[in-house]
Design an enzyme around this catalytic site. Structure first.
Site: not given
Ligand code: PEP
Ligand code: MG
Length: 592
Positions: A307, A343, A465-466, A476, A513
């Site tokens: 990240r 990324r 996550n997103d 979230r 991820c």
């Molecule tokens: C996700 O969205 O799952 C991700 C890995 O990116 P971030 O948590 O940094 O938004």
């Molecule tokens: Mg994300």
């Protein structure tokens, strides 16, 4: 809401986000604001004291102008105009002259003098039966708090980098950038009133191995600095004044954890391979160049998500190409020949960079974020792409774009990448011409057009996550809707399967991820759905490997088949829990 437990003990329940148990005195942020110290100032130091006041006024003015600029851009000129009243307080000669007179005549420090005089004006205004004047009192108190913070060097109440005693932090919220600066030696754990499991604050806590609980609702208002507490990051509990019985029970949990950690250490160098011989690529997520050590130490093979935005925060200027190159190279060279997936910048959402002039937005997670920002701020983007390309000459670099919603964004990003390659070739700067480029799959539209994306990419990485937040329309970060944030929702299971199918068709690989990859309960489901790689925060990697080594792929496929045909998120979750507890019971013994 707190729960009275055994005598003298109070239990607060929230969301567990970072494992571990810690005990210590709490430090409640946001409460120390009220005390304004009074100091005698000698005649000889008077001029210096007044100059301190003047500097604080200038700094306060700059801060207010900055907030005003952000509010005006994000919400409109009218909202920004609210801050004109704040600026007027700073120009109020009657007020300022009285503060200076007070410093000189009473021989007191600037913050004390300002506090006394401003409060006198504010309480007079507040007592008048007139809405306009009452609002001016509020303005005056707001500005005063800012000036006092600047005079006392209190940027965010307490400078967390300068803590001398170990403590457990309790706060309404902690930003990801503040969390990134926490030191495990002095911060035993933290708990916040708001937040969710996949907020970047929670992700940071796991990465730093700081036990943490979020979503404690109003705890920060009910607790006092100095109280004794036990924080349980496995179960999401904060216990104030724990009794001997509670401490004894926690002693047992900690002993089980220690024995589990020994078992996990034993498999550190072993491969992530199932009982029936299926090899899984197990990688780690990193946020800073120095995290590279943690990757190998926890038995991961490489980095599945770097990240990079954490290189950009907590600083005044954007990192140069050279500086970024050195940071990427540090990780890439340390792990060579293992892959490192870098990324590109995912600024926005809950990650804000003070120096990059990003306006305040109504819906930052739906706004100017990640690739959308980079495609408009080309200088920032190109600088990073050049740095990543250069690092590709030093090891096994793969690169991916965040928040791709459709083909046009991918094509535009690739076009910028091409121009960077042309430049580097002309400058004779080495880079890997065949560096693999992939995309995060974290927006539902990307899944629906995954066939088109897959043809132009070498891999997908599911950002669950997103993906969960955007698919289920559940913020979230928001503890109030955390119960709706369900990784085992049938829609999520089907989106993961659709992504895998598109990747298979195009002959490319798929990783995960997002935080789903770091939850051992979900490991069989993800593998059964056909995911090739799992990438989690380094401290979570050993548990995932432990589970993989006790799993049969044939059983994982049966579980995934069940999930694909199931209509209920809790049912899928229950089946995953039942299955994983059966094959690896010791992983779950820390749970109450
Ligand atoms: C996700 O969205 O799952 C991700 C890995 O990116 P971030 O948590 O940094 O938004
Ligand atoms: Mg994300």
């Amino acid at each position: 809401m707190p729960e009275p437990a055994q005598k003298g003990e109070t239990i607060f329940r929230g969301i567990p986000v970072s494992a571990g148990v810690c005990r210590g005195k709490i430090l409640v942020l946001g409460k120390s604001q009220t005390a304004v110290p009074r100091r005698e100032v000698a005649e000889a130091a008077m001029a210096e004291e007044i100059s301190r006041l003047e500097k604080a006024l200038i700094l306060t003015r700059q801060q207010i102008l900055e907030v005003q600029r952000k509010v005006s851009t994000g919400m409109g000129a009218e909202e920004g105009g609210i801050f004109d009243a704040h600026l007027l307080v700073l120009e109020d000669r009657t007020l300022l002259d009285e503060v200076i007179r007070n410093i000189q005549e009473a021989n007191v420090n600037a913050e004390y003098a300002f506090h006394v005089v401003a409060e006198k004006y504010a309480s007079t205004l507040a007592a008048i039966e007139d809405d306009y004047l009452r609002e001016r009192a509020t303005d005056m108190r707001d500005v005063t708090a800012r000036i006092l913070n600047n005079l006392m060097g209190r940027q965010e109440e307490v400078d967390l980098k300068k803590l001398t005693e170990p403590c457990i932090i309790i706060s309404y919220d902690l930003t990801p950038s503040t969390t990134a600066q926490l030191d495990r030696k002095t911060v035993l754990g933290f708990a916040t009133d708001i937040g969710g499991r996949t907020s970047h604050t929670a992700i940071m806590a796991r990465s730093l191995r700081i036990p943490a609980v979020v979503g404690l609702k109003g705890a920060s208002n009910q607790l006092e600095t100095g109280q004794n507490a036990l924080l349980d990051g496995y179960n999401g509990v904060v216990i104030i004044n724990p009794t001997d019985q509670t401490l004894f029970e926690y002693g047992q949990i900690i002993r089980k954890q220690v024995s589990l950690e020994e078992k996990l250490r034993d498999i550190q160098a072993k491969p992530a391979i199932t009982l029936d011989g299926h090899r899984v690529i197990l990688s780690a997520n990193v946020e800073q160049a120095t995290d590279a050590e943690e990757v190998r130490a926890n038995g991961a093979e490489g980095v599945g998500l770097f990240r990079t935005e954490f290189l950009f925060i907590n600083r005044e200027v954007t990192p140069t190409e050279e500086e970024q190159y050195r940071a990427y190279r540090q990780v890439v060279a340390a792990l060579n020949p293992e892959p490192v997936v870098i990324r590109t910048l995912d600024l926005g959402g809950d990650k804000f960079l003070s120096h990059l002039q990003v306006p305040t937005e109504m819906n930052p997670f739906l706004g100017w974020r990640a690739i959308r920002y980079c495609l408009q701020e080309k200088v920032v983007f190109r600088t990073q792409l050049r740095a990543i390309l250069r690092a590709s000459a030093d090891g096994n670099v793969k690169m991916m774009y965040p928040m791709i919603s459709g083909l046009e964004e991918l094509n535009q990003a690739n076009a910028v990448l091409e121009t960077c390659k042309v430049e580097l070739r002309a400058e004779k700067v080495p880079f890997n011409e065949n560096m693999e480029v992939g995309a995060m799959i974290e927006i539902p539209s990307a899944v629906l057009v995954a066939n088109s994306l897959a043809k132009r990419l070498k891999f997908f990485s599911l950002g669950t996550n997103d993906l969960i937040q955007y698919t289920l329309a559940v913020d979230r970060m928001n503890e109030k809707v955390a119960h709706l944030y369900e990784p085992t929702h049938p829609a999520i299971v089907r989106l993961i399967k659709a992504t895998v199918d598109a990747a298979r068709k195009a002959g490319i690989w798929v990783g995960v991820c997002g935080e789903m990859a770091g939850d051992p309960v979900l490991t069989p489901l993800l593998l059964g759905l056909g995911v090739d790689e799992l990438s989690a925060a380094p401290p979570l990697v050993p548990s995932i490997k432990f589970l993989i080594r006790r799993l049969k792929m044939s059983e994982a496929k049966v579980l995934a088949e069940f999930a694909l045909n199931c209509e209920s998120a809790p049912e899928i979750l229950a089946r995953c829990q039942e299955f994983t507890r059966e094959i690896a019971p010791s992983l779950f013994e820390g749970k109450l």
